[in-house]
Design a protein around this motif. Structure first.
Motif, PDB file in Angstrom:
ATOM      1  N   THR A  91       0.833  -1.210   0.000  1.00 26.80           N
ATOM      2  CA  THR A  91       0.000   0.000   0.000  1.00 26.80           C
ATOM      3  C   THR A  91       0.864   1.253   0.000  1.00 26.80           C
ATOM      4  N   LEU A  92       1.918   1.266   0.801  1.00 25.92           N
ATOM      5  CA  LEU A  92       2.811   2.428   0.850  1.00 25.92           C
ATOM      6  C   LEU A  92       3.533   2.621  -0.480  1.00 25.92           C
ATOM      7  N   ILE A  93       3.883   1.521  -1.137  1.00 30.88           N
ATOM      8  CA  ILE A  93       4.540   1.628  -2.440  1.00 30.88           C
ATOM      9  C   ILE A  93       3.563   2.150  -3.490  1.00 30.88           C
ATOM     10  N   THR A  94       2.323   1.652  -3.455  1.00 25.82           N
ATOM     11  CA  THR A  94       1.313   2.090  -4.428  1.00 25.82           C
ATOM     12  C   THR A  94       0.976   3.560  -4.255  1.00 25.82           C
ATOM     13  N   TRP A  95       0.896   4.028  -3.013  1.00 28.58           N
ATOM     14  CA  TRP A  95       0.574   5.437  -2.757  1.00 28.58           C
ATOM     15  C   TRP A  95       1.741   6.365  -3.067  1.00 28.58           C
ATOM     16  N   GLY A  96       2.932   5.854  -3.233  1.00 24.57           N
ATOM     17  CA  GLY A  96       4.076   6.688  -3.576  1.00 24.57           C
ATOM     18  C   GLY A  96       4.914   7.134  -2.403  1.00 24.57           C
ATOM     19  N   TRP A  97       4.670   6.596  -1.225  1.00 27.88           N
ATOM     20  CA  TRP A  97       5.482   6.958  -0.063  1.00 27.88           C
ATOM     21  C   TRP A  97       6.845   6.260  -0.101  1.00 27.88           C
ATOM     22  N   ILE A  98       6.870   5.057  -0.613  1.00 24.85           N
ATOM     23  CA  ILE A  98       8.107   4.294  -0.748  1.00 24.85           C
ATOM     24  C   ILE A  98       8.230   3.849  -2.202  1.00 24.85           C
ATOM     25  N   ARG A  99       9.463   3.863  -2.690  1.00 22.11           N
ATOM     26  CA  ARG A  99       9.709   3.446  -4.062  1.00 22.11           C
ATOM     27  C   ARG A  99      10.425   2.093  -4.051  1.00 22.11           C
ATOM     28  N   SER A 100      10.010   1.215  -4.967  1.00 23.62           N
ATOM     29  CA  SER A 100      10.602  -0.118  -5.083  1.00 23.62           C
ATOM     30  C   SER A 100      11.272  -0.233  -6.453  1.00 23.62           C
ATOM     31  N   ASP A 101      12.607  -0.334  -6.466  1.00 24.62           N
ATOM     32  CA  ASP A 101      13.381  -0.404  -7.698  1.00 24.62           C
ATOM     33  C   ASP A 101      14.148  -1.730  -7.740  1.00 24.62           C
ATOM     34  N   TYR A 102      14.223  -2.296  -8.946  1.00 22.65           N
ATOM     35  CA  TYR A 102      14.912  -3.580  -9.117  1.00 22.65           C
ATOM     36  C   TYR A 102      16.410  -3.329  -9.280  1.00 22.65           C
ATOM     37  N   ASN A 107      19.888  -8.661  -7.617  1.00 22.85           N
ATOM     38  CA  ASN A 107      18.824  -9.518  -8.140  1.00 22.85           C
ATOM     39  C   ASN A 107      17.599  -9.518  -7.214  1.00 22.85           C
ATOM     40  N   THR A 108      17.218  -8.358  -6.756  1.00 24.28           N
ATOM     41  CA  THR A 108      16.036  -8.213  -5.893  1.00 24.28           C
ATOM     42  C   THR A 108      15.560  -6.772  -5.952  1.00 24.28           C
ATOM     43  N   TYR A 109      14.400  -6.500  -5.368  1.00 25.47           N
ATOM     44  CA  TYR A 109      13.850  -5.140  -5.320  1.00 25.47           C
ATOM     45  C   TYR A 109      14.352  -4.437  -4.054  1.00 25.47           C
ATOM     46  N   ILE A 110      14.786  -3.192  -4.215  1.00 23.70           N
ATOM     47  CA  ILE A 110      15.328  -2.385  -3.121  1.00 23.70           C
ATOM     48  C   ILE A 110      14.363  -1.235  -2.824  1.00 23.70           C
ATOM     49  N   LEU A 111      14.133  -0.999  -1.541  1.00 26.58           N
ATOM     50  CA  LEU A 111      13.248   0.085  -1.108  1.00 26.58           C
ATOM     51  C   LEU A 111      14.032   1.380  -0.961  1.00 26.58           C
ATOM     52  N   SER A 112      13.385   2.472  -1.341  1.00 28.40           N
ATOM     53  CA  SER A 112      13.978   3.805  -1.171  1.00 28.40           C
ATOM     54  C   SER A 112      12.866   4.818  -0.960  1.00 28.40           C
ATOM     55  N   PHE A 113      13.252   5.992  -0.489  1.00 33.22           N
ATOM     56  CA  PHE A 113      12.279   7.047  -0.206  1.00 33.22           C
ATOM     57  C   PHE A 113      12.476   8.189  -1.198  1.00 33.22           C
TER      58      PHE A 113
END
Length: 471
Positions: A91-102, A107-113
């Protein structure tokens, strides 16, 4: 591009959901862990979910269902249970609070703000932390920054910007203290007894503004560093004037558009910016001085008013608020007190009949196990039972001689009769009642009662007549 325009439209849904506080806590926890040294390469999605799960268990967060969270929460929303760490993170990723980049290397998705999200999350951290964010907003901090700039060989203007920022925050802090003190003035004026005044004083002493005020007046005394700050400002401005003169001479000696001319020109602009910052700090400092003196004055006035209010309550009580005492004062000052009493008498009525036992009386269970019915024979009524009605009449200890003297003083033509001059004291009233009791009890003479009489001393009694000759 403005940073505001980068914010997605679903970003503000966080402030409309019922789980807003929980989302703020999760974001602050992930943000802190993402900035830790151990996660220099960034957090993975699994690590983010683990942080959310630990936060839920640590704070015992109860998740509430909300329709706004399921709408537009991503493609996997239908396959996830609401309130789980994976659903919350998605939900936080969909709303744009957290970004998920590959990340191809990991070889995995990394979280960033995102940058706009960092501003909000840092604010959430301040809101969740104790109110100690203004510890550095002090006169000592301004003095330290100016002293550091004066001692710095490179004359970094960022130090002056920090001093200006601290000065503005300190000015806002003093304004907040003044507004809070006005609130306590209003609460003190509405206090009606000593307990309420005591509560106002306790709240004023224990609030955060009073603690900061204590710091400003003790370890961070304004008057201790006031002259030092003014001296530093004067020294910095004098050095800036000398530097400005030297740069002007250097500019005149250098060729236009040369490297030396450009460096001197940039140094002159840098020096002019520093001078402007120092002047702004000086203006803020003057404003701080005025507000600080006003706050000290408000504190002294508040203490005097509290003391005066306490002394008034101790001496006068709550006379200003007690309706009964106000009514008595109104009757005393009125030219027609009987009219006020008649109006009060007409408005007073009984709302409930008198009860010897009511709902608030103590309950006691009657033990009737050992009580048996025993009939008692009805006896003859004695003559003395009729005389019990007169037992309430007071019987003072007067001698027969005193009673006879009182009776003789009021006999006219063999008849004892009361007049306005008969009763001049409480003793005379008791003697008259005693004679009436003796006459009624012994059935001696003829007794007659007339209207009410009132003596000059203020006693009201009946017109009593006893035929002594028949007695």
């Amino acid at each position: 591009m403005l940073l505001k325009k980068r914010i997605p439209k679903d970003f503000y849904k966080l402030f409309r959901t019922r789980n807003m506080d929980a989302y703020m806590v999760f974001l602050a926890a992930i943000y802190d862990e993402n900035n830790a040294v151990s996660t220099a390469l960034g957090l993975t999605i699994e690590e983010g979910q683990a942080i959310i799960g630990e936060t839920i268990g640590k704070l015992s967060i109860e998740w509430m269902e909300d329709a706004d969270e399921t709408q537009g929460a991503g493609e996997n929303a239908a396959f996830e249970t609401a309130g789980t760490p994976s659903a919350i993170l998605n939900t936080l990723i969909t709303w744009g609070w957290i970004r998920s980049d590959y990340d191809e290397r990991l070889n995995t998705y990394i979280l960033s703000f995102p940058e706009y999200s960092q501003l909000y999350v840092e604010l959430f951290k301040k809101l969740q932390s104790e109110d100690d964010s203004r510890e550095r907003e002090s006169i000592l901090s301004v003095y330290s920054a100016l002293f550091t700039y004066q001692s710095d060989q490179e004359k970094n203007n960022e130090i002056l910007k920090s001093a200006l920022h601290t000065s503005k925050n300190l000015e806002l802090l003093l304004s907040s203290m003044q507004n809070g003190m006005r609130t306590y003035f209003d609460e003190l004026s509405r206090s009606k007894n000593f307990i309420e005044i005591q509560q106002v004083l306790v709240n004023e002493i224990n609030n955060s503004d009073s603690e900061k005020y204590a710091i400003l007046t003790t370890t961070d005394s304004f008057y201790r560093y006031k002259e030092s700050v003014k001296e530093l400002i004067s020294q910095i401005l004098n050095d800036s004037d000398r530097q400005k003169s030297a740069l002007e001479i250097k500019l005149s000696q250098c060729e236009a558009d040369s490297a030396a001319y450009i460096r001197a020109q940039r140094a002159a602009q840098y020096n002019e910016e520093a001078e402007e910052l120092v002047y702004r700090i000086e203006r803020e400092f003057d404003l701080i001085e005025r507000k600080y003196n006003k706050l000290v004055e408000q504190k002294a006035v508040f203490a005097k008013r509290a003391l005066a209010r306490i002394q008034y309550i101790f001496q006068e009580g709550a006379s200003g608020e007690d309706s009964v005492i106000r009514l008595i004062h109104m009757i005393d000052r009125s030219s027609d007190p009987d009219a006020i009493l008649d109006e009060v008498r007409g408005r007073i009525c009984l709302t409930a009949p008198f009860k010897m036992f009511d709902d608030d009386s103590m309950y006691r269970r009657r033990d009737i196990s050992d009580q048996r019915f025993e009939p008692v024979a009805v006896g003859e009524q004695r003559e003395t039972d009729r005389e019990l009605i007169t037992d309430f009449v007071p019987k003072p200890l007067y001698t027969k001689r005193q009673l006879r003297a009182f009776r003789d003083r009021n006999i006219r033509d063999g008849v004892f009769r009361t007049t306005k001059d008969t009763v001049q004291s409480v003793e005379d009233l008791e003697k008259m009642m005693f004679l009436w009791q003796e006459s009624v009890g012994g059935q001696q003479g003829t007794i007659a009662l007339g209207g009410e009489l009132q003596s000059e001393a203020g006693f009201t009694f009946s017109d009593l007549r006893i035929d002594i000759e028949q007695a």
